[in-house]
Design a protein around this motif. Structure first.
Motif, PDB file in Angstrom:
ATOM      1  N   ARG A  43       1.016  -1.179  -0.223  1.00 44.88           N
ATOM      2  CA  ARG A  43      -0.018  -0.016  -0.117  1.00 44.88           C
ATOM      3  C   ARG A  43       0.783   1.517   0.100  1.00 44.88           C
ATOM      4  NH1 ARG A  43      -3.541   1.302   3.781  1.00 44.88           N
ATOM      5  NH2 ARG A  43      -2.393   0.463   5.566  1.00 44.88           N
ATOM      6  N   VAL A  44       2.320   1.009   0.315  1.00 45.34           N
ATOM      7  CA  VAL A  44       3.126   2.321   0.068  1.00 45.34           C
ATOM      8  C   VAL A  44       3.933   2.121  -1.047  1.00 45.34           C
ATOM      9  CG1 VAL A  44       4.903   3.683   1.505  1.00 45.34           C
ATOM     10  CG2 VAL A  44       2.803   2.495   2.666  1.00 45.34           C
ATOM     11  N   ARG A  45       4.138   3.169  -1.788  1.00 45.03           N
ATOM     12  CA  ARG A  45       4.844   3.426  -3.011  1.00 45.03           C
ATOM     13  C   ARG A  45       6.064   4.249  -2.627  1.00 45.03           C
ATOM     14  NH1 ARG A  45       2.713   0.927  -7.714  1.00 45.03           N
ATOM     15  NH2 ARG A  45       1.243  -0.604  -7.030  1.00 45.03           N
ATOM     16  N   PHE A  46       7.371   3.851  -3.129  1.00 42.85           N
ATOM     17  CA  PHE A  46       8.551   4.856  -3.291  1.00 42.85           C
ATOM     18  C   PHE A  46       8.714   5.016  -4.671  1.00 42.85           C
ATOM     19  CE2 PHE A  46       8.691   3.150   0.927  1.00 42.85           C
ATOM     20  CZ  PHE A  46       9.237   4.158   1.650  1.00 42.85           C
ATOM     21  N   ALA A  47       8.496   6.492  -5.255  1.00 47.60           N
ATOM     22  CA  ALA A  47       8.860   6.696  -6.547  1.00 47.60           C
ATOM     23  C   ALA A  47      10.149   7.130  -6.580  1.00 47.60           C
ATOM     24  CB  ALA A  47       7.720   7.850  -6.963  1.00 47.60           C
ATOM     25  N   GLY A  48      10.776   7.479  -5.799  1.00 48.06           N
ATOM     26  CA  GLY A  48      12.176   8.068  -6.112  1.00 48.06           C
ATOM     27  C   GLY A  48      12.455   9.428  -6.490  1.00 48.06           C
ATOM     28  N   ALA A  49      13.510   9.879  -7.265  1.00 48.24           N
ATOM     29  CA  ALA A  49      13.641  11.323  -7.823  1.00 48.24           C
ATOM     30  C   ALA A  49      12.879  10.950  -9.157  1.00 48.24           C
ATOM     31  CB  ALA A  49      15.110  11.456  -7.816  1.00 48.24           C
ATOM     32  N   VAL A  50      12.051  11.901  -9.381  1.00 47.16           N
ATOM     33  CA  VAL A  50      11.499  12.316 -10.726  1.00 47.16           C
ATOM     34  C   VAL A  50      11.609  13.571 -11.311  1.00 47.16           C
ATOM     35  CG1 VAL A  50       9.669  10.362  -9.922  1.00 47.16           C
ATOM     36  CG2 VAL A  50       9.160  12.992  -9.653  1.00 47.16           C
ATOM     37  N   THR A  51      11.532  13.544 -12.765  1.00 45.95           N
ATOM     38  CA  THR A  51      11.721  14.847 -13.398  1.00 45.95           C
ATOM     39  C   THR A  51      10.330  15.779 -13.511  1.00 45.95           C
ATOM     40  OG1 THR A  51      11.387  13.754 -15.495  1.00 45.95           O
ATOM     41  CG2 THR A  51      13.663  14.009 -14.503  1.00 45.95           C
ATOM     42  N   ARG A  52       9.211  14.992 -13.541  1.00 39.72           N
ATOM     43  CA  ARG A  52       8.099  15.793 -13.718  1.00 39.72           C
ATOM     44  C   ARG A  52       7.011  15.423 -12.358  1.00 39.72           C
ATOM     45  NH1 ARG A  52       6.056  17.927 -18.214  1.00 39.72           N
ATOM     46  NH2 ARG A  52       4.204  17.376 -17.779  1.00 39.72           N
ATOM     47  N   VAL A  53       7.474  16.186 -11.381  1.00 38.78           N
ATOM     48  CA  VAL A  53       6.620  16.093 -10.168  1.00 38.78           C
ATOM     49  C   VAL A  53       5.189  16.529 -10.237  1.00 38.78           C
ATOM     50  CG1 VAL A  53       6.327  17.152  -7.676  1.00 38.78           C
ATOM     51  CG2 VAL A  53       8.664  16.740  -8.668  1.00 38.78           C
ATOM     52  N   GLU A  54       4.867  17.204 -11.246  1.00 39.48           N
ATOM     53  CA  GLU A  54       3.484  17.582 -11.663  1.00 39.48           C
ATOM     54  C   GLU A  54       2.934  16.346 -12.001  1.00 39.48           C
ATOM     55  OE1 GLU A  54       5.672  19.150 -15.238  1.00 39.48           O
ATOM     56  OE2 GLU A  54       6.160  18.733 -12.938  1.00 39.48           O
ATOM     57  N   ASP A  55       3.169  15.516 -12.681  1.00 40.35           N
ATOM     58  CA  ASP A  55       2.374  14.247 -13.208  1.00 40.35           C
ATOM     59  C   ASP A  55       1.825  13.537 -12.018  1.00 40.35           C
ATOM     60  OD1 ASP A  55       2.988  14.987 -15.912  1.00 40.35           O
ATOM     61  OD2 ASP A  55       4.519  13.249 -16.070  1.00 40.35           O
ATOM     62  N   TRP A  56       2.978  13.226 -10.778  1.00 44.80           N
ATOM     63  CA  TRP A  56       2.533  12.430  -9.794  1.00 44.80           C
ATOM     64  C   TRP A  56       1.420  13.193  -9.043  1.00 44.80           C
ATOM     65  CZ3 TRP A  56       4.503   7.748  -8.746  1.00 44.80           C
ATOM     66  CH2 TRP A  56       5.380   7.388  -9.970  1.00 44.80           C
ATOM     67  N   LEU A  57       1.307  14.550  -8.957  1.00 48.87           N
ATOM     68  CA  LEU A  57       0.437  15.325  -8.072  1.00 48.87           C
ATOM     69  C   LEU A  57      -0.941  15.251  -9.043  1.00 48.87           C
ATOM     70  CD1 LEU A  57       2.566  18.440  -7.513  1.00 48.87           C
ATOM     71  CD2 LEU A  57       1.656  16.800  -5.539  1.00 48.87           C
ATOM     72  N   ARG A  58      -0.876  15.439 -10.256  1.00 49.41           N
ATOM     73  CA  ARG A  58      -2.029  15.252 -11.125  1.00 49.41           C
ATOM     74  C   ARG A  58      -2.718  13.866 -11.244  1.00 49.41           C
ATOM     75  NH1 ARG A  58      -1.735  16.898 -16.379  1.00 49.41           N
ATOM     76  NH2 ARG A  58      -3.518  18.136 -16.135  1.00 49.41           N
ATOM     77  N   ALA A  59      -1.901  13.040 -10.865  1.00 55.92           N
ATOM     78  CA  ALA A  59      -2.330  11.494 -10.720  1.00 55.92           C
ATOM     79  C   ALA A  59      -3.234  11.068  -9.425  1.00 55.92           C
ATOM     80  CB  ALA A  59      -1.452  10.593 -11.155  1.00 55.92           C
ATOM     81  N   ALA A  60      -3.056  12.126  -8.432  1.00 53.61           N
ATOM     82  CA  ALA A  60      -3.232  11.635  -7.039  1.00 53.61           C
ATOM     83  C   ALA A  60      -4.713  12.251  -6.625  1.00 53.61           C
ATOM     84  CB  ALA A  60      -2.090  12.258  -6.134  1.00 53.61           C
ATOM     85  N   ASP A  61      -5.476  11.910  -5.693  1.00 54.23           N
ATOM     86  CA  ASP A  61      -6.562  12.564  -5.137  1.00 54.23           C
ATOM     87  C   ASP A  61      -6.300  13.551  -4.124  1.00 54.23           C
ATOM     88  OD1 ASP A  61      -8.664  10.620  -6.476  1.00 54.23           O
ATOM     89  OD2 ASP A  61      -7.302   9.119  -5.725  1.00 54.23           O
ATOM     90  N   CYS A  62      -5.406  13.196  -3.054  1.00 57.40           N
ATOM     91  CA  CYS A  62      -5.259  14.143  -2.047  1.00 57.40           C
ATOM     92  C   CYS A  62      -3.666  14.128  -1.573  1.00 57.40           C
ATOM     93  CB  CYS A  62      -6.018  13.862  -0.927  1.00 57.40           C
ATOM     94  SG  CYS A  62      -5.863  12.167  -0.317  1.00 57.40           S
ATOM     95  N   TYR A  63      -3.422  15.117  -1.029  1.00 60.94           N
ATOM     96  CA  TYR A  63      -1.819  15.420  -0.547  1.00 60.94           C
ATOM     97  C   TYR A  63      -1.727  15.421   0.778  1.00 60.94           C
ATOM     98  CZ  TYR A  63       2.730  17.573  -1.282  1.00 60.94           C
ATOM     99  OH  TYR A  63       3.902  18.009  -1.152  1.00 60.94           O
ATOM    100  N   ALA A  64      -0.648  14.646   1.305  1.00 60.49           N
ATOM    101  CA  ALA A  64      -0.170  14.668   2.806  1.00 60.49           C
ATOM    102  C   ALA A  64       1.091  15.463   3.135  1.00 60.49           C
ATOM    103  CB  ALA A  64      -0.149  13.275   3.201  1.00 60.49           C
ATOM    104  N   PHE A  65       1.009  16.591   3.835  1.00 57.56           N
ATOM    105  CA  PHE A  65       2.310  17.351   4.280  1.00 57.56           C
ATOM    106  C   PHE A  65       2.088  17.593   5.791  1.00 57.56           C
ATOM    107  CE2 PHE A  65       4.867  21.094   3.508  1.00 57.56           C
ATOM    108  CZ  PHE A  65       5.905  20.584   2.690  1.00 57.56           C
ATOM    109  N   PRO A  66       2.340  16.612   6.506  1.00 54.21           N
ATOM    110  CA  PRO A  66       2.424  16.767   7.896  1.00 54.21           C
ATOM    111  C   PRO A  66       3.762  17.499   8.395  1.00 54.21           C
ATOM    112  CG  PRO A  66       2.899  14.693   7.793  1.00 54.21           C
ATOM    113  CD  PRO A  66       2.711  15.253   5.932  1.00 54.21           C
ATOM    114  N   THR A  67       4.375  18.541   7.907  1.00 55.47           N
ATOM    115  CA  THR A  67       5.507  18.876   8.216  1.00 55.47           C
ATOM    116  C   THR A  67       5.767  19.653   9.709  1.00 55.47           C
ATOM    117  OG1 THR A  67       7.455  20.294   7.445  1.00 55.47           O
ATOM    118  CG2 THR A  67       5.248  21.190   7.024  1.00 55.47           C
TER     119      THR A  67
END
Length: 409
Positions: free
Chosen positions: A283-307
């Motif tokens: 259930r947890v995926r590690f994508a690593g370093a990517v060149t098009r961050v926007e593609d991963w964001l636009r493919a998702a349903d929500c964002y987690a940022f508990p900084t």
């Protein structure tokens, strides 16, 4: 159209692409924004990987990469040996020098700038760069503290030199207060937020999202994404704990996009070990370093940022620009634009129960996701468009480069 006479700008930053992080993306965005406005831009950074050339032109931006080469411990400090000579060698190629993240590179930049008579602008990418609080965890390894007599004295001498920069950019209200509290004259402090390319970072249609998920190999069902460095102060160990407690009742997948890199708070190995625990697994995926961050964001349903510590939160702004509903804190610069229950769900740093509840609420309510996502997009477009940010830097550089126009203070 740009009515300002062309200025040659050098952006000095510790790391740059292909490394992934808000600072790297912001340097690229500003360089392109200035170039489009007619200002030739040179970017100087560290050669973070052995396969990278020492000098190249990428997307119209000349990039000069310096040693130390590769994954070198304390690499940012090693750059101190090479930056002064490189700035001198390239002195005829720039009129203004911007240091993005000056915790290590601010001193040589100010010294060389004063020597050459070129204005130097310092931009803090993190909270505590001027006060010294940023160095607290690193100093603790040596049983030292920024509050101790020795370090406090060294910081005082360092800051006396940094105050001689022509201007300092604050990307958030908290950083602005830190700079003013350190004795920077008010006329030298310019409030300019980070920017985002709202054309690339935009909401996906259902068809686009489906296509992107296929290209990225994401499973069906709801997807939660995090983008940025895999470092402990982003609250990522807490996120995995919360996701495990949430269980699979929502059928969601958590995707972590990025890597730990050379950051002293790198927790990538620990996160990968944590993800092997029962209840997480596939259930947890590690994508690593990517060149098009926007593609991963636009493919998702929500964002987690508990900084737990954030100067600005560019990664969050990019997610909001993509229309993603987010669960986040309001630490540091996030308080400038995160509105609880309006454009994001907000928790206190370290509150696992609240994080579990907020994630469950988002995953279980499509209407809530749509409402928060639309408000998030609207707030980003109104405040952080890349052209407006580049224009602010253009005006600042033009004022400083004019004869006799260094800011007072």
């Amino acid at each position: 159209m740009n009515a300002t006479a062309p200025l040659r700008v050098l952006i000095l930053t510790e790391t740059f692409q292909p490394e992934i992080g808000g600072g790297e993306r912001q340097a690229a965005l500003l360089a392109q924004g200035l170039r489009r406005r007619g200002h030739p831009t040179l970017l100087m950074t560290r050669r973070s990987r052995t396969g990278l050339p020492a000098e190249a032109v990428e997307d119209g931006i000349r990039i000069v990469r310096l040693p130390p080469v590769g994954a070198v411990r304390h690499a940012r400090w090693g750059m101190l040996l090479y930056v002064p000579a490189a700035l001198w060698r390239l002195r005829r190629d720039y009129d203004v020098l911007l240091v993005s993240g000056y915790r290590a590179l601010g001193i040589p930049a100010v010294l060389v700038g004063r020597w050459l008579g070129k204005p130097v602008v310092l931009k803090a990418d993190s909270l505590g760069e001027m006060s010294g609080a940023y160095f607290r965890s690193g100093l603790a390894r040596w049983r030292l503290s920024p509050d101790g007599f020795l370090i406090r004295g060294l910081l005082r001498m360092r800051n006396a030199l940094l105050r001689r920069a022509a201007a300092q950019v604050a990307i958030s209200g908290e950083i602005e207060a830190e700079l003013l509290g350190a004795g920077i004259g008010p006329t030298k402090v310019r409030r300019i937020p980070n920017g985002v390319d709202t054309a690339d970072f935009r909401p996906a249609t259902p068809e686009e999202r489906s296509r992107l998920r296929g290209l990225l190999g994401l499973p069906p069902g709801l997807v939660i994404v995090y983008t940025g460095r895999l470092v402990s102060y982003k609250g990522l160990p807490l996120l995995l704990d919360a996701f495990r407690e949430l269980g699979d009742r929502r059928g969601a997948t958590l995707v972590l996009v990025g890597e730990g890199g050379g950051d002293q708070h790198n927790c990538e190995a620990a996160l990968r070990e944590q993800a092997r625990a029962p209840g997480l697994g596939p259930r947890v995926r590690f994508a690593g370093a990517v060149t098009r961050v926007e593609d991963w964001l636009r493919a998702a349903d929500c964002y987690a940022f508990p900084t737990e510590n954030e100067a600005f939160g560019l990664a969050l702004v990019e997610a909001m620009a993509c229309g993603l509903p987010a669960v986040t804190t309001r630490v540091g610069g996030l308080a400038d634009y995160v509105e609880p229950e309006v454009n994001a769900l907000v928790i206190e740093p370290g509150d696992r129960a609240a994080l579990v509840g907020a994630l469950d609420a988002l995953l279980g309510d499509a209407g809530l996701r749509a409402r928060l996502g639309a408000a998030a997009r609207d707030s980003v477009c109104a405040r952080f468009g890349e052209d407006a940010v580049a224009s602010c830097y253009e005006q600042l550089f033009a004022a400083l480069a004019a004869p006799g126009r260094e800011a007072a203070g």
